[in-house]
Scaffold this active site. Sequence first.
Site, PDB file in Angstrom:
ATOM      1  N   GLY A 128       0.946  -1.142  -0.045  1.00 41.32           N
ATOM      2  CA  GLY A 128       0.079  -0.025  -0.016  1.00 41.32           C
ATOM      3  C   GLY A 128       0.827   1.157   0.049  1.00 41.32           C
ATOM      4  N   TYR A 129       1.508   1.588  -1.203  1.00 42.36           N
ATOM      5  CA  TYR A 129       2.264   2.909  -1.259  1.00 42.36           C
ATOM      6  C   TYR A 129       1.473   3.684  -2.165  1.00 42.36           C
ATOM      7  CZ  TYR A 129       6.417   0.420   0.130  1.00 42.36           C
ATOM      8  OH  TYR A 129       7.581  -0.329   0.641  1.00 42.36           O
ATOM      9  N   SER A 130       1.233   3.619  -3.425  1.00 46.27           N
ATOM     10  CA  SER A 130       0.864   4.766  -4.248  1.00 46.27           C
ATOM     11  C   SER A 130      -0.755   5.062  -3.621  1.00 46.27           C
ATOM     12  CB  SER A 130       0.663   4.321  -5.662  1.00 46.27           C
ATOM     13  OG  SER A 130       1.893   3.814  -6.146  1.00 46.27           O
ATOM     14  N   SER A 162      -1.725  -4.431  -6.248  1.00 49.01           N
ATOM     15  CA  SER A 162      -1.661  -5.979  -6.859  1.00 49.01           C
ATOM     16  C   SER A 162      -2.083  -6.818  -5.905  1.00 49.01           C
ATOM     17  CB  SER A 162      -0.574  -6.065  -7.635  1.00 49.01           C
ATOM     18  OG  SER A 162       0.430  -5.947  -7.031  1.00 49.01           O
ATOM     19  N   GLU A 245      12.161  -3.479  -5.597  1.00 47.52           N
ATOM     20  CA  GLU A 245      11.588  -3.651  -6.556  1.00 47.52           C
ATOM     21  C   GLU A 245      12.025  -3.382  -7.805  1.00 47.52           C
ATOM     22  OE1 GLU A 245       6.827  -2.621  -7.070  1.00 47.52           O
ATOM     23  OE2 GLU A 245       8.171  -0.563  -6.771  1.00 47.52           O
TER      24      GLU A 245
END
Lengths: 407, 364
Positions: A128-130, A162, A245
């Site tokens: 949960g970043y963007s 995702s 990443e």
Amino acid sequence: MNLEYGPEYKAFREEVQAFIADHRHHAPKASARAARPSPEAEAWQSLLIERGYTARTIPREYGGFGAEPDILQSRIIAEEFARAGVPGGLANQGISMLVPTLLELGTEEQKRRWIAPTLRGEVVWCQGYSEPGAGSDLASLRTSARIENGHFVINGQKIWTSTAKQADMIFCLVRTEPDAARHEGISYLIFSMDTPGIEVRPLKTMTGHAEFNETFFTDVRVPIDQIVGQRGQGWYVANATLGHERGMLGDPDALENRLLALIALMREERVDAGRAIDNPVLRDRLAAIQAEVAAMKYNGMRILSDQLKGTGGGMAKLIVKLQSCELAHQISALAIDAMGEMGILYGGSPRERDGGAWQWNYMFQLGLIIGGGTAQIQKNIIAERGLGMPREPRLERAPAKMGREAA
Amino acid sequence: MDFGLSSEQEMLSDAVSRCLAETSPLDHVRACAEAGSAVSAAATAALADLGLSCMMVGAAHGGLGMTLLDAAVVAEQLGRAAAPVPFLARTVLAPLALIEAGTPAQQDNWLPRLASGEVRFSVALSAMVERRDNVTLVAQDGAVSGTALFALDCEDATHVIVADHSGRMYVTALDAPGVERIALTTIDVTRSVGELRFTAVPVEALSADGGDAARRLIAAGRVLVAADSLGAADVMIDKAVAYAGEREQFGRPIGSFQAVKHMCAEMAARHEPCRALVWYAAHAFDAMPAEAALAACHAKSHTGEVHRFVARTSTEVHGGMGFTDLLGLHYWFKRIGFDRQFLGGPEAVRAEAAAMQGWGAAAA
């Protein structure tokens, strides 16, 4: 120049080859990247960990194999599994991003609790970043977490999550200090996706599939100890994993395998009486791509060699994400062109080639060019960090009190 | 495992770089160009003092017996300096031709004289690259008639090794009766190429090996023009970055504008993997002969494409100044342009790469 790994590695390579030959019938058929591993994939993963072919350098007490880091051994494992076309260890965001973060910055309890089941594929994570308003400028994120009775209470929205549908857990960046400077007010939390107040909506993309989700948080209560690192240090915790990443997105073996698939397709595909690969224009494009894939492969060997010497890698490394994603996209584009009219078939159509994979790749790889640091952000990084060019002057802006701006 | 240059090669690179910085700075390149010569006596002599004029000749014949990767290190520095030094044909291809296709007697005859500088070779392989203007070169009864194009390092050469279209190679003195030497003027004034016209010129033939040695020579030549291009492109990127950091418009360095910054990033991103590609191709020539020809095609064609982009983009970053003669940027632009076309442009080279792999109508 010496491309040999040396005699001490010969035996190791043979051992890996023998393992693959003896056990490949146990390997899962489906892609090892399925969001939730099948029982077959979990069993394969456990076998690989036991033999040290994945999670190789992760300490035994946390469920890894516990070997000393050896770059060439890791490289040999990757090479042999890729060459055999046998899936290696699971490569999901939990394993490639969360585990290294916990190893570096987690508490002893967090390591013991989460690393082993994550490695085994039993616990699946999403990231949960963007946020809709915080993409390239991730530090402007607004999902907030206020503190109330020993809990963080989270409100806001994440995007590009995702595997959120399948995930058990999320590692998530939230703003805990709304009055602090942009980078200083963020915390890195880990919590269950079953927590009340979380809603996951599939995000359908141009491919026609929902490879991503949007995740909404409404008064989601998370115990205050489910934080990695200190409050307000989340930006720095997350940056430890962003590197992992980008590494994942530039695997030279993956490019070479895509190229081999393209060559196979172009040998197979007939245009009138001839093969696509015999067409002078198409074969010219193929030879150009082949040269560039070779360049990226040898660039990867150069980076590997630099790592062995303990030197940085510098520009050779900085350019990998930008160039590899672009090249992968060009490989798919040529496949579609080699198919001519057949190239438009998709979605399970009669006469479709390779299950529509080339069109899907062509679209999805555009997503990869954008995701994980857009091509434009990559160019800023290359120019500013690699070439030492001046930064863009910042616009005068109101004090960065993000929480209040959001209100 | 060590992918990259050895410490000896790094030292060689530094030594050549220092030597050329001293003997062939831009002012000197310009002076040679204005004098109409592609041979800097000073720089050529200084490199010979480092022992490099006989670097590819074996120790038994008075040379250093170095590798193509060593030669690539030198070629890259020559490209960096845009140095007017006869190197590729004179110092690398000619000895390789004799080593790969000469009889022991021919090697004993030519290599020591080549190593000492007594004979200065040009090499013309153009007949094997592609036929243009319908030129032909025919050998009969020990004599050659016809035309050879793009004889490299021709200006001050005493002898030439010339290949016919089948790859058979012949040696002759350029002052032999029946040889006419016509200088060709190219965009790149730092290298000399000539057209050679032969009228029944008696020649010494190298071994009839079906063209294997000549094809090896073409592979070696392609690797080295790729290495030259690597050095020239490196300079063009460095100069663009430096200029963008100094030049101010709208009150700030133009390099802080993303439009300009991204041009530089694109140059660097496309250029950097070329280095590993060239090193690999040189190493393949030295140690993996089965891979050498394809690797050389990849290095040649890919650097040709990438460095054309670098040459034009760096010029654009320099704005109007890049277009002038004042900065001299065009010397590298033209060096890169030469490297792209010489021994086959990217399309011709890729067609060969395709044919090697059985791609193409003829192979179907």
